[in-house]
Scaffold this motif. Structure first.
Motif, PDB file in Angstrom:
ATOM      1  N   ARG A  62       0.820  -1.213   0.000  1.00 29.92           N
ATOM      2  CA  ARG A  62       0.000   0.000   0.000  1.00 29.92           C
ATOM      3  C   ARG A  62       0.853   1.260   0.000  1.00 29.92           C
ATOM      4  O   ARG A  62       0.334   2.372  -0.134  1.00 29.92           O
ATOM      5  CB  ARG A  62      -0.936   0.010   1.202  1.00 29.92           C
ATOM      6  CG  ARG A  62      -0.242   0.131   2.551  1.00 29.92           C
ATOM      7  CD  ARG A  62      -1.263   0.171   3.676  1.00 29.92           C
ATOM      8  NE  ARG A  62      -0.641   0.305   4.979  1.00 29.92           N
ATOM      9  CZ  ARG A  62      -0.284   1.461   5.521  1.00 29.92           C
ATOM     10  NH1 ARG A  62      -0.481   2.585   4.835  1.00 29.92           N
ATOM     11  NH2 ARG A  62       0.271   1.518   6.708  1.00 29.92           N
ATOM     12  N   LEU A  63       2.173   1.102   0.144  1.00 33.70           N
ATOM     13  CA  LEU A  63       3.084   2.245   0.161  1.00 33.70           C
ATOM     14  C   LEU A  63       3.742   2.504  -1.186  1.00 33.70           C
ATOM     15  O   LEU A  63       4.413   3.523  -1.358  1.00 33.70           O
ATOM     16  CB  LEU A  63       4.181   2.030   1.215  1.00 33.70           C
ATOM     17  CG  LEU A  63       3.705   1.810   2.652  1.00 33.70           C
ATOM     18  CD1 LEU A  63       4.882   1.541   3.562  1.00 33.70           C
ATOM     19  CD2 LEU A  63       2.899   3.003   3.141  1.00 33.70           C
ATOM     20  N   ILE A  64       3.586   1.584  -2.143  1.00 37.04           N
ATOM     21  CA  ILE A  64       4.230   1.708  -3.452  1.00 37.04           C
ATOM     22  C   ILE A  64       3.178   1.574  -4.544  1.00 37.04           C
ATOM     23  O   ILE A  64       2.428   0.589  -4.581  1.00 37.04           O
ATOM     24  CB  ILE A  64       5.325   0.642  -3.643  1.00 37.04           C
ATOM     25  CG1 ILE A  64       6.424   0.822  -2.598  1.00 37.04           C
ATOM     26  CG2 ILE A  64       5.921   0.719  -5.052  1.00 37.04           C
ATOM     27  CD1 ILE A  64       7.520  -0.206  -2.675  1.00 37.04           C
ATOM     28  N   GLY A  65       3.114   2.546  -5.421  1.00 38.96           N
ATOM     29  CA  GLY A  65       2.142   2.510  -6.498  1.00 38.96           C
ATOM     30  C   GLY A  65       2.516   1.496  -7.563  1.00 38.96           C
ATOM     31  O   GLY A  65       3.627   0.968  -7.611  1.00 38.96           O
ATOM     32  N   GLN A  66       1.567   1.204  -8.420  1.00 42.76           N
ATOM     33  CA  GLN A  66       1.816   0.338  -9.563  1.00 42.76           C
ATOM     34  C   GLN A  66       0.837   0.687 -10.673  1.00 42.76           C
ATOM     35  O   GLN A  66      -0.228   1.252 -10.430  1.00 42.76           O
ATOM     36  CB  GLN A  66       1.685  -1.137  -9.180  1.00 42.76           C
ATOM     37  CG  GLN A  66       0.361  -1.535  -8.574  1.00 42.76           C
ATOM     38  CD  GLN A  66       0.337  -3.007  -8.179  1.00 42.76           C
ATOM     39  OE1 GLN A  66      -0.089  -3.864  -8.948  1.00 42.76           O
ATOM     40  NE2 GLN A  66       0.820  -3.304  -6.978  1.00 42.76           N
ATOM     41  N   ALA A  67       1.221   0.373 -11.892  1.00 45.39           N
ATOM     42  CA  ALA A  67       0.400   0.710 -13.054  1.00 45.39           C
ATOM     43  C   ALA A  67      -0.681  -0.343 -13.261  1.00 45.39           C
ATOM     44  O   ALA A  67      -0.463  -1.528 -13.005  1.00 45.39           O
ATOM     45  CB  ALA A  67       1.276   0.819 -14.295  1.00 45.39           C
ATOM     46  N   PHE A  68      -1.835   0.090 -13.739  1.00 45.28           N
ATOM     47  CA  PHE A  68      -2.932  -0.815 -14.076  1.00 45.28           C
ATOM     48  C   PHE A  68      -3.177  -0.694 -15.578  1.00 45.28           C
ATOM     49  O   PHE A  68      -4.105  -0.035 -16.034  1.00 45.28           O
ATOM     50  CB  PHE A  68      -4.178  -0.466 -13.260  1.00 45.28           C
ATOM     51  CG  PHE A  68      -4.024  -0.783 -11.801  1.00 45.28           C
ATOM     52  CD1 PHE A  68      -4.390  -2.027 -11.307  1.00 45.28           C
ATOM     53  CD2 PHE A  68      -3.464   0.140 -10.929  1.00 45.28           C
ATOM     54  CE1 PHE A  68      -4.222  -2.338  -9.967  1.00 45.28           C
ATOM     55  CE2 PHE A  68      -3.290  -0.158  -9.585  1.00 45.28           C
ATOM     56  CZ  PHE A  68      -3.671  -1.407  -9.106  1.00 45.28           C
ATOM     57  N   THR A  69      -2.279  -1.334 -16.325  1.00 43.90           N
ATOM     58  CA  THR A  69      -2.304  -1.267 -17.775  1.00 43.90           C
ATOM     59  C   THR A  69      -2.169  -2.658 -18.373  1.00 43.90           C
ATOM     60  O   THR A  69      -1.779  -3.608 -17.688  1.00 43.90           O
ATOM     61  CB  THR A  69      -1.156  -0.384 -18.294  1.00 43.90           C
ATOM     62  OG1 THR A  69       0.098  -0.875 -17.761  1.00 43.90           O
ATOM     63  CG2 THR A  69      -1.333   1.060 -17.841  1.00 43.90           C
ATOM     64  N   ASP A  70      -2.464  -2.770 -19.673  1.00 44.26           N
ATOM     65  CA  ASP A  70      -2.298  -4.052 -20.354  1.00 44.26           C
ATOM     66  C   ASP A  70      -0.865  -4.168 -20.870  1.00 44.26           C
ATOM     67  O   ASP A  70      -0.008  -3.319 -20.580  1.00 44.26           O
ATOM     68  CB  ASP A  70      -3.312  -4.206 -21.492  1.00 44.26           C
ATOM     69  CG  ASP A  70      -3.179  -3.120 -22.562  1.00 44.26           C
ATOM     70  OD1 ASP A  70      -2.105  -2.472 -22.641  1.00 44.26           O
ATOM     71  OD2 ASP A  70      -4.130  -2.925 -23.334  1.00 44.26           O
ATOM     72  N   GLY A  71      -0.599  -5.232 -21.640  1.00 41.39           N
ATOM     73  CA  GLY A  71       0.743  -5.482 -22.135  1.00 41.39           C
ATOM     74  C   GLY A  71       1.276  -4.412 -23.062  1.00 41.39           C
ATOM     75  O   GLY A  71       2.494  -4.303 -23.261  1.00 41.39           O
ATOM     76  N   LYS A  72       0.369  -3.599 -23.623  1.00 43.91           N
ATOM     77  CA  LYS A  72       0.788  -2.534 -24.530  1.00 43.91           C
ATOM     78  C   LYS A  72       0.847  -1.173 -23.845  1.00 43.91           C
ATOM     79  O   LYS A  72       1.069  -0.159 -24.500  1.00 43.91           O
ATOM     80  CB  LYS A  72      -0.166  -2.474 -25.724  1.00 43.91           C
ATOM     81  CG  LYS A  72      -0.151  -3.739 -26.591  1.00 43.91           C
ATOM     82  CD  LYS A  72      -1.082  -3.598 -27.778  1.00 43.91           C
ATOM     83  CE  LYS A  72      -1.060  -4.837 -28.659  1.00 43.91           C
ATOM     84  NZ  LYS A  72      -1.990  -4.718 -29.808  1.00 43.91           N
ATOM     85  N   GLY A  73       0.623  -1.177 -22.529  1.00 41.49           N
ATOM     86  CA  GLY A  73       0.676   0.077 -21.798  1.00 41.49           C
ATOM     87  C   GLY A  73      -0.614   0.861 -21.796  1.00 41.49           C
ATOM     88  O   GLY A  73      -0.648   2.001 -21.323  1.00 41.49           O
ATOM     89  N   ASN A  74      -1.687   0.266 -22.309  1.00 43.10           N
ATOM     90  CA  ASN A  74      -2.977   0.947 -22.327  1.00 43.10           C
ATOM     91  C   ASN A  74      -3.683   0.778 -20.982  1.00 43.10           C
ATOM     92  O   ASN A  74      -3.651  -0.302 -20.375  1.00 43.10           O
ATOM     93  CB  ASN A  74      -3.863   0.382 -23.438  1.00 43.10           C
ATOM     94  CG  ASN A  74      -3.240   0.550 -24.808  1.00 43.10           C
ATOM     95  OD1 ASN A  74      -2.772   1.629 -25.155  1.00 43.10           O
ATOM     96  ND2 ASN A  74      -3.227  -0.513 -25.601  1.00 43.10           N
ATOM     97  N   ALA A  75      -4.352   1.814 -20.535  1.00 38.92           N
ATOM     98  CA  ALA A  75      -5.051   1.771 -19.258  1.00 38.92           C
ATOM     99  C   ALA A  75      -6.160   0.727 -19.273  1.00 38.92           C
ATOM    100  O   ALA A  75      -6.931   0.636 -20.238  1.00 38.92           O
ATOM    101  CB  ALA A  75      -5.632   3.142 -18.946  1.00 38.92           C
TER     102      ALA A  75
END
Length: 299
Positions: A62-75
């Motif tokens: 909960r202290l480190i963010g992360q991306a929520f994207t697909d394999g191509k970097g799309n949200a």
């Protein structure tokens, strides 16, 4: 009684100090801290504030963010999106590469791509903000325009040449962040036609002039949606950015907006001690709650 030589007494005293400090700092202190870290209420933080997914596997902290994207970097539209990250390549949020972009408010001119080599293109801070705002606007179906940004998502910056160097009659104007054959965002400046920029050309003799344009003074897309945190690992977003994403998440998951807002409110943290900082929303905890509360709608 025979007294020891002074040099030997000093060495023995030093040895006793070394042994004592080794015992205290090398054994007793670490054991004490380890024991304290296992006290109920503190053990979670001591282990990295780890969070588990619906299948009980660790999915992050909960202290480190992360991306929520697909394999191509799309949200991924069913999830709330984090703020941008400059930590590491790709989607960012690499704990081993934590750091800021080190670009300041005066960084408004891009390094244009040369020789058909994309790696030579280095957008300035202004263009990064413009491009991100445009992308968020498209994702959330809102107006992503901002002051000093062109319609195609780069910094609206002119290079203006004067017959007196930095003053006098304008003789030439270049849209510094729009490489030819792009059509400049402005046709004329003070009666002089604006031309596109030639990659690799030297425009240092020009006066840099950002152009505000007609975008609203208070953009719809909030600042944390277009700027990276200092560490690049920020796990939180502002309530305003979360509110902007509620309609998309609700629509994708076939929920009501009130259902989603209820979860957002649950994972919103207020100001520390009531006065320090700003309210924030932890994105990872919120997205986990979405999948846990509405598993059929989660992806």
């Amino acid at each position: 009684m025979t007294r020891l030589p002074v040099w030997l007494s000093q060495h023995l005293a030093a040895l006793r100090v070394v042994l004592l400090l080794t015992l205290v700092t090398g054994l007793l202190y670490p054991l004490g801290m380890t024991a304290l870290a296992h006290v109920p209420g503190l053990s979670g933080a001591a282990r990295g504030s780890l969070l588990k997914g619906p299948d009980s596997s660790v999915v992050g902290s909960r202290l480190i963010g992360q991306a929520f994207t697909d394999g191509k970097g799309n949200a991924l539209p069913q999830y709330f999106q984090t703020r941008p990250s400059d930590a590491g390549s790709g989607d960012g949020y690499d704990p081993t590469a934590s750091g800021a972009g080190n670009l300041g408010p005066q960084n408004v001119v891009d390094t244009l791509e040369t020789g058909n080599d994309p790696t030579t293109y280095k957008p300035g801070l202004l263009t990064q903000v413009c491009a991100r705002s445009l992308a968020v606007g498209r994702l959330e179906h809102v107006d992503g325009s901002r002051p000093y940004c062109t319609a195609d998502g780069v910094g609206a910056v002119l290079g203006v040449y004067h017959d007196g160097g930095t003053s006098g009659r304008v003789t030439k104007v270049v849209s510094l962040n729009q490489a030819c054959p792009a059509t400049p965002f402005l046709a004329n400046y003070q009666g002089v036609p604006v031309s596109c920029a030639t990659p690799g050309a030297d425009y240092t003799a020009a006066v840099t002039v950002p152009v505000r344009g007609d975008a609203p003074a208070h953009p719809v897309v909030p600042p944390d949606a277009v700027t990276a945190g200092g560490s690049g690992l920020d796990p939180d977003i502002s309530p305003a950015y979360a509110a902007l994403q509620v309609p998309r998440v609700a629509d994708t998951r076939h929920l009501t907006e009130d259902q989603v807002r209820t979860l957002v409110a649950k994972y919103t943290t207020g100001r520390a001690l009531g006065v320090l900082g700003e309210p924030v929303v932890d994105v990872l905890q919120l997205n986990l709650a979405l999948d846990r509360t509405y598993p059929k709608q989660g992806a």
